[in-house]
Design a protein around this motif. Sequence first.
Motif, PDB file in Angstrom:
ATOM      1  N   ALA A  10       1.139  -0.987  -0.123  1.00 48.39           N
ATOM      2  CA  ALA A  10       0.085  -0.040   0.065  1.00 48.39           C
ATOM      3  C   ALA A  10       0.695   1.793  -0.164  1.00 48.39           C
ATOM      4  O   ALA A  10       0.357   1.841  -0.886  1.00 48.39           O
ATOM      5  CB  ALA A  10      -1.096  -0.164   1.069  1.00 48.39           C
ATOM      6  N   PHE A  11       2.043   1.020   0.678  1.00 46.42           N
ATOM      7  CA  PHE A  11       3.036   2.330   1.235  1.00 46.42           C
ATOM      8  C   PHE A  11       3.503   2.058  -0.425  1.00 46.42           C
ATOM      9  O   PHE A  11       3.996   3.507  -1.319  1.00 46.42           O
ATOM     10  CB  PHE A  11       4.339   1.938   1.712  1.00 46.42           C
ATOM     11  N   LEU A  12       4.249   1.153  -1.249  1.00 39.17           N
ATOM     12  CA  LEU A  12       4.822   1.338  -2.686  1.00 39.17           C
ATOM     13  C   LEU A  12       3.381   2.379  -3.587  1.00 39.17           C
ATOM     14  O   LEU A  12       3.644   2.753  -4.279  1.00 39.17           O
ATOM     15  CB  LEU A  12       5.076  -0.067  -3.363  1.00 39.17           C
ATOM     16  N   LEU A  13       2.374   1.884  -3.452  1.00 43.74           N
ATOM     17  CA  LEU A  13       1.136   2.293  -4.481  1.00 43.74           C
ATOM     18  C   LEU A  13       0.648   3.674  -3.825  1.00 43.74           C
ATOM     19  O   LEU A  13       0.205   4.752  -4.977  1.00 43.74           O
ATOM     20  CB  LEU A  13      -0.184   1.161  -4.239  1.00 43.74           C
ATOM     21  N   LEU A  14       1.039   4.129  -2.511  1.00 43.41           N
ATOM     22  CA  LEU A  14       0.451   5.727  -2.216  1.00 43.41           C
ATOM     23  C   LEU A  14       1.817   6.361  -2.878  1.00 43.41           C
ATOM     24  O   LEU A  14       1.044   8.267  -3.327  1.00 43.41           O
ATOM     25  CB  LEU A  14      -0.795   5.229  -1.622  1.00 43.41           C
ATOM     26  N   LEU A  15       3.053   6.090  -2.204  1.00 42.26           N
ATOM     27  CA  LEU A  15       3.801   7.034  -2.342  1.00 42.26           C
ATOM     28  C   LEU A  15       3.771   7.830  -3.341  1.00 42.26           C
ATOM     29  O   LEU A  15       4.451   9.445  -3.491  1.00 42.26           O
ATOM     30  CB  LEU A  15       5.174   6.033  -2.310  1.00 42.26           C
ATOM     31  N   PRO A  16       3.916   7.534  -4.935  1.00 44.02           N
ATOM     32  CA  PRO A  16       3.510   8.695  -6.577  1.00 44.02           C
ATOM     33  C   PRO A  16       3.018   9.313  -6.058  1.00 44.02           C
ATOM     34  O   PRO A  16       3.516  10.266  -6.050  1.00 44.02           O
ATOM     35  CB  PRO A  16       3.863   7.468  -7.182  1.00 44.02           C
ATOM     36  N   GLY A  17       1.786   9.720  -5.367  1.00 47.05           N
ATOM     37  CA  GLY A  17       0.766  10.698  -5.173  1.00 47.05           C
ATOM     38  C   GLY A  17       1.292  11.262  -4.368  1.00 47.05           C
ATOM     39  O   GLY A  17       1.459  12.820  -3.921  1.00 47.05           O
ATOM     40  N   PHE A  18       1.537  11.275  -3.136  1.00 45.40           N
ATOM     41  CA  PHE A  18       2.474  11.780  -2.470  1.00 45.40           C
ATOM     42  C   PHE A  18       3.828  12.860  -2.541  1.00 45.40           C
ATOM     43  O   PHE A  18       3.983  14.416  -2.462  1.00 45.40           O
ATOM     44  CB  PHE A  18       3.113  11.490  -0.158  1.00 45.40           C
ATOM     45  N   LEU A  32       5.895  20.953   8.728  1.00 46.13           N
ATOM     46  CA  LEU A  32       4.436  19.942   8.801  1.00 46.13           C
ATOM     47  C   LEU A  32       4.213  20.537   8.284  1.00 46.13           C
ATOM     48  O   LEU A  32       3.649  21.728   8.289  1.00 46.13           O
ATOM     49  CB  LEU A  32       4.147  18.987   9.687  1.00 46.13           C
ATOM     50  N   ASP A  33       3.300  20.121   7.107  1.00 44.80           N
ATOM     51  CA  ASP A  33       1.913  20.863   6.233  1.00 44.80           C
ATOM     52  C   ASP A  33       0.256  20.473   6.823  1.00 44.80           C
ATOM     53  O   ASP A  33       0.468  19.297   7.443  1.00 44.80           O
ATOM     54  CB  ASP A  33       1.821  19.692   5.023  1.00 44.80           C
ATOM     55  N   PHE A  34      -0.122  21.415   7.747  1.00 45.71           N
ATOM     56  CA  PHE A  34      -0.765  21.608   8.487  1.00 45.71           C
ATOM     57  C   PHE A  34      -2.339  21.910   7.546  1.00 45.71           C
ATOM     58  O   PHE A  34      -3.541  22.121   8.333  1.00 45.71           O
ATOM     59  CB  PHE A  34      -0.703  23.451   8.917  1.00 45.71           C
ATOM     60  N   SER A  35      -2.421  21.088   6.188  1.00 41.81           N
ATOM     61  CA  SER A  35      -3.718  20.591   5.490  1.00 41.81           C
ATOM     62  C   SER A  35      -4.200  19.885   6.236  1.00 41.81           C
ATOM     63  O   SER A  35      -3.923  19.149   6.669  1.00 41.81           O
ATOM     64  CB  SER A  35      -3.472  20.388   4.211  1.00 41.81           C
ATOM     65  N   PRO A  36      -5.660  20.095   6.412  1.00 42.79           N
ATOM     66  CA  PRO A  36      -6.777  18.899   6.974  1.00 42.79           C
ATOM     67  C   PRO A  36      -6.314  17.585   6.127  1.00 42.79           C
ATOM     68  O   PRO A  36      -5.725  17.413   5.106  1.00 42.79           O
ATOM     69  CB  PRO A  36      -7.548  18.966   6.788  1.00 42.79           C
ATOM     70  N   GLN A  39      -7.192  16.009   3.498  1.00 40.34           N
ATOM     71  CA  GLN A  39      -7.450  16.419   2.172  1.00 40.34           C
ATOM     72  C   GLN A  39      -6.443  16.095   1.607  1.00 40.34           C
ATOM     73  O   GLN A  39      -6.231  15.628   0.324  1.00 40.34           O
ATOM     74  CB  GLN A  39      -7.210  18.125   2.576  1.00 40.34           C
ATOM     75  N   ILE A  40      -5.328  16.080   1.972  1.00 33.59           N
ATOM     76  CA  ILE A  40      -4.118  15.535   2.126  1.00 33.59           C
ATOM     77  C   ILE A  40      -3.858  14.239   1.031  1.00 33.59           C
ATOM     78  O   ILE A  40      -3.377  13.833   0.143  1.00 33.59           O
ATOM     79  CB  ILE A  40      -2.592  15.866   2.863  1.00 33.59           C
ATOM     80  N   LEU A  46      -5.638  10.370  -5.073  1.00 41.30           N
ATOM     81  CA  LEU A  46      -6.305  10.800  -6.330  1.00 41.30           C
ATOM     82  C   LEU A  46      -4.827  11.081  -7.490  1.00 41.30           C
ATOM     83  O   LEU A  46      -4.894  10.373  -8.522  1.00 41.30           O
ATOM     84  CB  LEU A  46      -7.046  11.999  -6.572  1.00 41.30           C
ATOM     85  N   TRP A  47      -3.598  11.234  -7.432  1.00 44.04           N
ATOM     86  CA  TRP A  47      -2.973  11.429  -8.222  1.00 44.04           C
ATOM     87  C   TRP A  47      -2.072  10.070  -8.159  1.00 44.04           C
ATOM     88  O   TRP A  47      -2.039  10.254  -8.898  1.00 44.04           O
ATOM     89  CB  TRP A  47      -1.967  12.778  -7.221  1.00 44.04           C
ATOM     90  N   SER A  48      -2.230   9.355  -7.835  1.00 43.13           N
ATOM     91  CA  SER A  48      -1.576   8.507  -7.698  1.00 43.13           C
ATOM     92  C   SER A  48      -2.512   7.129  -8.203  1.00 43.13           C
ATOM     93  O   SER A  48      -1.987   6.029  -9.374  1.00 43.13           O
ATOM     94  CB  SER A  48      -1.517   7.084  -5.773  1.00 43.13           C
ATOM     95  N   PHE A  49      -4.340   7.123  -8.436  1.00 42.28           N
ATOM     96  CA  PHE A  49      -4.479   6.453  -9.336  1.00 42.28           C
ATOM     97  C   PHE A  49      -4.541   7.321 -11.185  1.00 42.28           C
ATOM     98  O   PHE A  49      -4.202   6.046 -11.693  1.00 42.28           O
ATOM     99  CB  PHE A  49      -5.911   6.747  -8.665  1.00 42.28           C
TER     100      PHE A  49
END
Length: 256
Positions: A10-18, A32-36, A39-40, A46-49
């Motif tokens: 799961a980490f490898l699949l989602l890492l490109p999106g982050f 640190l990014d204080f966005s909700p 939302q992050i 979405l970007w990973s997909f």
Amino acid sequence: MNIALPALIAFLLLLPGFIFRTRLKRAERTSLDFSPFGQIVAEAVLWSFVAHLLWLALSDIVFSQRFQPLVLMRLLSAAPLSQADATVAVAANFAWVATYFGSLFVASFLVPTMVRATISRFRLDRSSAPWGSVFRFHDAPWYYLLTGADFTEEEAPDFIVISAIVEMAKEAVLYVGVLSEFFVDADGQLDRLVLQGVSRRPIAADKNGADADDGSESGRFYEVDGDSFVLRYSETVTLNVQYVKLTAEEGADPAI
């Protein structure tokens, strides 16, 4: 292994999106990014997909390698036998799997960097642009204020004049100079400005200064020696930003 392997997949699949999300944003904060959190994660998923969808299509077209969802489901399962069978299938195509993820990670870093540079180069993020609200970097207010990025390329200022009032020994002093560069702190707040051609005068000179009688700017200001003047934002009382655009006088040679 039953828990660690699905978490790793799961980490490898989602890492490109982050990675894509981090490189695409122009954030002035370095902490640190204080966005909700929701939302992050939503943006990263979405970007990973999108990234995996594009990369799987390229893999099918270029390398004739098709995605096998059954293998992925077995890797994410908690059954040791299913994980073992899926691991053997991955090992048989390890060269392709390594190339897939390696190239995807590199692209997730380079593509958003180029997209961000393109947006800034053609000023697609300015407030008056047709799609400005879409391309605008909402976490970089100082960038737009202190660079003139909200102007079109034709209207862009030639330089920016900063006027700041600083309290020194209980006396208000006005500093005026041309902005050279600026820096923000880890929380995204303006930290310091570097000015050139700085002049200063006490605010009291407006009221009863002897040099103010002639009403000239040269009579009220005197230059500050030095090539660069560092002004700390925390020490300023007020800050004024003036955008200056040089124009050729009528009848004058534009080359001059």
